[in-house]
Design a protein around this motif. Structure first.
Motif, PDB file in Angstrom:
ATOM      1  N   ASN A   1       0.813  -1.212   0.000  1.00  0.00           N
ATOM      2  CA  ASN A   1       0.000   0.000   0.000  1.00  0.00           C
ATOM      3  C   ASN A   1       0.847   1.262   0.000  1.00  0.00           C
ATOM      4  O   ASN A   1       1.714   1.429   0.837  1.00  0.00           O
ATOM      5  N   GLY A   2       0.582   2.151  -0.934  1.00  0.00           N
ATOM      6  CA  GLY A   2       1.281   3.435  -0.936  1.00  0.00           C
ATOM      7  C   GLY A   2       2.722   3.368  -1.417  1.00  0.00           C
ATOM      8  O   GLY A   2       3.446   4.338  -1.268  1.00  0.00           O
ATOM      9  N   LEU A   3       3.146   2.218  -1.945  1.00  0.00           N
ATOM     10  CA  LEU A   3       4.525   2.152  -2.442  1.00  0.00           C
ATOM     11  C   LEU A   3       4.568   2.492  -3.919  1.00  0.00           C
ATOM     12  O   LEU A   3       3.620   2.209  -4.658  1.00  0.00           O
ATOM     13  N   ASP A   4       5.678   3.087  -4.338  1.00  0.00           N
ATOM     14  CA  ASP A   4       5.833   3.347  -5.769  1.00  0.00           C
ATOM     15  C   ASP A   4       6.272   2.032  -6.449  1.00  0.00           C
ATOM     16  O   ASP A   4       6.581   1.052  -5.768  1.00  0.00           O
ATOM     17  N   PRO A   5       6.243   1.999  -7.787  1.00  0.00           N
ATOM     18  CA  PRO A   5       6.575   0.743  -8.483  1.00  0.00           C
ATOM     19  C   PRO A   5       7.924   0.166  -8.066  1.00  0.00           C
ATOM     20  O   PRO A   5       8.081  -1.051  -7.960  1.00  0.00           O
ATOM     21  N   GLN A   6       8.879   1.060  -7.765  1.00  0.00           N
ATOM     22  CA  GLN A   6      10.202   0.572  -7.352  1.00  0.00           C
ATOM     23  C   GLN A   6      10.107  -0.126  -5.980  1.00  0.00           C
ATOM     24  O   GLN A   6      10.704  -1.177  -5.768  1.00  0.00           O
ATOM     25  N   GLY A   7       9.314   0.468  -5.094  1.00  0.00           N
ATOM     26  CA  GLY A   7       9.110  -0.123  -3.767  1.00  0.00           C
ATOM     27  C   GLY A   7       8.412  -1.469  -3.872  1.00  0.00           C
ATOM     28  O   GLY A   7       8.766  -2.430  -3.179  1.00  0.00           O
ATOM     29  N   ILE A   8       7.424  -1.548  -4.758  1.00  0.00           N
ATOM     30  CA  ILE A   8       6.695  -2.808  -4.955  1.00  0.00           C
ATOM     31  C   ILE A   8       7.655  -3.874  -5.481  1.00  0.00           C
ATOM     32  O   ILE A   8       7.684  -5.002  -4.988  1.00  0.00           O
ATOM     33  N   ALA A   9       8.478  -3.485  -6.457  1.00  0.00           N
ATOM     34  CA  ALA A   9       9.438  -4.445  -7.032  1.00  0.00           C
ATOM     35  C   ALA A   9      10.419  -4.918  -5.958  1.00  0.00           C
ATOM     36  O   ALA A   9      10.764  -6.100  -5.887  1.00  0.00           O
ATOM     37  N   PHE A  10      10.813  -4.000  -5.066  1.00  0.00           N
ATOM     38  CA  PHE A  10      11.743  -4.336  -3.997  1.00  0.00           C
ATOM     39  C   PHE A  10      11.128  -5.400  -3.070  1.00  0.00           C
ATOM     40  O   PHE A  10      11.753  -6.414  -2.753  1.00  0.00           O
ATOM     41  N   PHE A  11       9.886  -5.155  -2.654  1.00  0.00           N
ATOM     42  CA  PHE A  11       9.239  -6.117  -1.751  1.00  0.00           C
ATOM     43  C   PHE A  11       8.993  -7.458  -2.443  1.00  0.00           C
ATOM     44  O   PHE A  11       9.057  -8.509  -1.807  1.00  0.00           O
ATOM     45  N   ARG A  12       8.712  -7.387  -3.731  1.00  0.00           N
ATOM     46  CA  ARG A  12       8.492  -8.639  -4.474  1.00  0.00           C
ATOM     47  C   ARG A  12       9.778  -9.478  -4.447  1.00  0.00           C
ATOM     48  O   ARG A  12       9.758 -10.664  -4.143  1.00  0.00           O
ATOM     49  N   GLU A  13      10.894  -8.812  -4.739  1.00  0.00           N
ATOM     50  CA  GLU A  13      12.180  -9.521  -4.774  1.00  0.00           C
ATOM     51  C   GLU A  13      12.533 -10.070  -3.384  1.00  0.00           C
ATOM     52  O   GLU A  13      12.971 -11.212  -3.240  1.00  0.00           O
ATOM     53  N   LEU A  14      12.257  -9.252  -2.376  1.00  0.00           N
ATOM     54  CA  LEU A  14      12.563  -9.665  -1.002  1.00  0.00           C
ATOM     55  C   LEU A  14      11.728 -10.890  -0.601  1.00  0.00           C
ATOM     56  O   LEU A  14      12.218 -11.820   0.044  1.00  0.00           O
ATOM     57  N   THR A  15      10.475 -10.885  -1.024  1.00  0.00           N
ATOM     58  CA  THR A  15       9.599 -12.027  -0.717  1.00  0.00           C
ATOM     59  C   THR A  15      10.154 -13.299  -1.355  1.00  0.00           C
ATOM     60  O   THR A  15      10.158 -14.364  -0.752  1.00  0.00           O
ATOM     61  N   HIS A  16      10.643 -13.159  -2.605  1.00  0.00           N
ATOM     62  CA  HIS A  16      11.250 -14.326  -3.262  1.00  0.00           C
ATOM     63  C   HIS A  16      12.456 -14.818  -2.464  1.00  0.00           C
ATOM     64  O   HIS A  16      12.665 -16.016  -2.304  1.00  0.00           O
ATOM     65  N   GLU A  17      13.233 -13.851  -1.962  1.00  0.00           N
ATOM     66  CA  GLU A  17      14.416 -14.221  -1.156  1.00  0.00           C
ATOM     67  C   GLU A  17      13.994 -14.997   0.093  1.00  0.00           C
ATOM     68  O   GLU A  17      14.579 -16.017   0.436  1.00  0.00           O
ATOM     69  N   PHE A  18      12.955 -14.484   0.771  1.00  0.00           N
ATOM     70  CA  PHE A  18      12.469 -15.147   1.988  1.00  0.00           C
ATOM     71  C   PHE A  18      12.017 -16.570   1.672  1.00  0.00           C
ATOM     72  O   PHE A  18      12.225 -17.498   2.436  1.00  0.00           O
ATOM     73  N   LYS A  19      11.387 -16.699   0.538  1.00  0.00           N
ATOM     74  CA  LYS A  19      10.907 -18.034   0.130  1.00  0.00           C
ATOM     75  C   LYS A  19      12.102 -18.971  -0.066  1.00  0.00           C
ATOM     76  O   LYS A  19      12.095 -20.104   0.408  1.00  0.00           O
ATOM     77  N   ARG A  20      13.129 -18.451  -0.725  1.00  0.00           N
ATOM     78  CA  ARG A  20      14.336 -19.267  -0.942  1.00  0.00           C
ATOM     79  C   ARG A  20      14.987 -19.639   0.386  1.00  0.00           C
ATOM     80  O   ARG A  20      15.586 -20.696   0.528  1.00  0.00           O
ATOM     81  N   GLU A  21      14.843 -18.752   1.383  1.00  0.00           N
ATOM     82  CA  GLU A  21      15.403 -19.034   2.722  1.00  0.00           C
ATOM     83  C   GLU A  21      14.473 -19.920   3.535  1.00  0.00           C
ATOM     84  O   GLU A  21      14.672 -20.109   4.732  1.00  0.00           O
ATOM     85  N   ASN A  22      13.401 -20.404   2.889  1.00  0.00           N
ATOM     86  CA  ASN A  22      12.445 -21.325   3.523  1.00  0.00           C
ATOM     87  C   ASN A  22      11.626 -20.680   4.650  1.00  0.00           C
ATOM     88  O   ASN A  22      11.143 -21.354   5.555  1.00  0.00           O
ATOM     89  N   LYS A  23      11.501 -19.348   4.603  1.00  0.00           N
ATOM     90  CA  LYS A  23      10.677 -18.683   5.612  1.00  0.00           C
ATOM     91  C   LYS A  23       9.203 -18.818   5.239  1.00  0.00           C
ATOM     92  O   LYS A  23       8.862 -18.984   4.058  1.00  0.00           O
ATOM     93  N   ALA A  24       8.347 -18.741   6.251  1.00  0.00           N
ATOM     94  CA  ALA A  24       6.900 -18.707   6.008  1.00  0.00           C
ATOM     95  C   ALA A  24       6.512 -17.237   5.889  1.00  0.00           C
ATOM     96  O   ALA A  24       6.834 -16.443   6.756  1.00  0.00           O
TER      97      ALA A  24
END
Ligand SMILES: Nc1ncnc2c1ncn2[C@@H]1O[C@H](COP(=O)(O)OP(=O)(O)OP(=O)(O)O)[C@@H](O)[C@H]1O
Length: 303
Positions: free
Chosen positions: A161-184
């Motif tokens: 919410n309220g993030l610019d496209p760059q912020g959204i892309a950042f969180f998307r990438e971070l979520t992928h990282e968390f997934k790779r680290e086997n986080k829930a």
């Protein structure tokens, strides 16, 4: 792993959550979707232990949020919808101060702070006062703080919410990282396009009740595709023919049909041509999470 088990919650006479249950497995990204006021934030506040349920429990990596709050909160990183940091502290200094609560020494905290703030793209803002941070940057800072204890579970409340496209892309990438680290990872959102792209599974909540839990693949399979057909003649006859293939809504020479499972659009086109219906336009509408969500709500309201 987060297991929400039969959680109910009322505020005064208003029942806000009724028997809510769902799981977020390790390495799984789960989207939590509902209209405003559906109960998403209340669920999240219960998961992270800042609010107690009236009944039910949340189990985090085997520990109960009711009986073992210290252990569960260490194991869940939480980014609230609107992180408030109205402090005159500079970002790194405040990080070090907060890390103290986790038992880190000053030098350990500075090292970790530099590392995490850089990972969050805040390397140039470490010496800036937090009160001067924008909302999107505060979210990044909140995320850095939530990672101090390297929690195996992450909960985002409307993080996009309220993030610019760059912020959204950042969180998307971070979520992928968390997934790779086997986080829930659990994230509530009403930006359904993002949920569709990010989540493995979607939990739908409506008026405090879970109305469906589906993997994104199931949603793609189950959401009925629709066709928009514009005819130049015989509207009535066309409607009659099309009714054999699904749910039809007729407008001014334009017909929308939500086709039944297993029906091939080419079959429909063939039938119209065979019956001499003049077809001016024939196009498939994309099936999306939004349509699916509104259909679920419609069905839930009927019950
Ligand atoms: N502390 C509280 N006291 C009284 N009512 C509350 C409290 N917190 C939430 N509510 C009510 O509970 C309901 C669910 O709120 P909640 O914030 O969980 O919904 P939400 O799905 O997160 O909505 P949104 O998408 O708007 O953030 C709302 O009707 C809200 O007004």
């Amino acid at each position: 792993m987060i297991e929400v088990k039969n959680v109910s919650k009322s505020f005064g006479k208003a029942r806000v959550l009724s028997d809510v249950s769902f799981n977020v497995g390790n390495g799984e990204v789960v989207g939590y979707v509902g209209l405003n006021g559906a109960g998403k934030t209340t669920t999240i506040r219960i998961i992270v232990g800042v609010l107690n349920p009236d009944s039910g429990d949340v189990i985090v990596d085997g520990y109960s949020v009711l009986r073992d709050k210290r252990r569960t909160s260490e194991r869940v990183g939480w980014v609230p919808e609107l992180p408030i940091f109205e402090t005159e502290f500079k970002a790194l200094d405040y990080f070090v101060y907060l890390a103290g609560y986790h038992g880190l020494s000053r030098s350990e905290a500075i090292k970790l702070g530099k590392e995490l703030l850089s990972r969050m793209g805040l390397e140039d803002a470490m010496d800036k006062r937090l009160s001067e941070y924008s909302q999107g940057t505060k979210k990044r800072f909140a995320l850095a703080v939530s990672l101090i204890s390297n929690p195996p579970n992450i909960v985002f409340d409307e993080v996009l919410n309220g993030l610019d496209p760059q912020g959204i892309a950042f969180f998307r990438e971070l979520t992928h990282e968390f997934k790779r680290e086997n986080k829930a990872v659990l994230f509530s959102s009403h930006i359904l396009k993002e949920v569709e792209q990010l989540a493995d599974k979607v939990v739908f909540i409506h008026k405090g009740r879970i109305i469906g839990i589906y993997t994104v693949e199931e949603i793609t399979r189950l959401a009925k595709p629709s066709l928009k057909i514009r005819v130049s003649s015989n509207l009535e006859e066309a409607v009659k023919i099309l009714s054999n293939y699904g749910e039809v809504v007729a407008g001014d020479m334009e017909i929308t049909i939500k086709i039944n499972h297993g029906v091939n659009p080419e079959e429909i086109m063939g039938e119209l041509v065979k019956r001499n219906i003049g077809v001016k336009e024939f196009r498939s509408e994309e099936r999306d999470l939004e349509t699916f969500f509104f259909e679920l709500i419609k069905e839930a309201e009927k019950r």
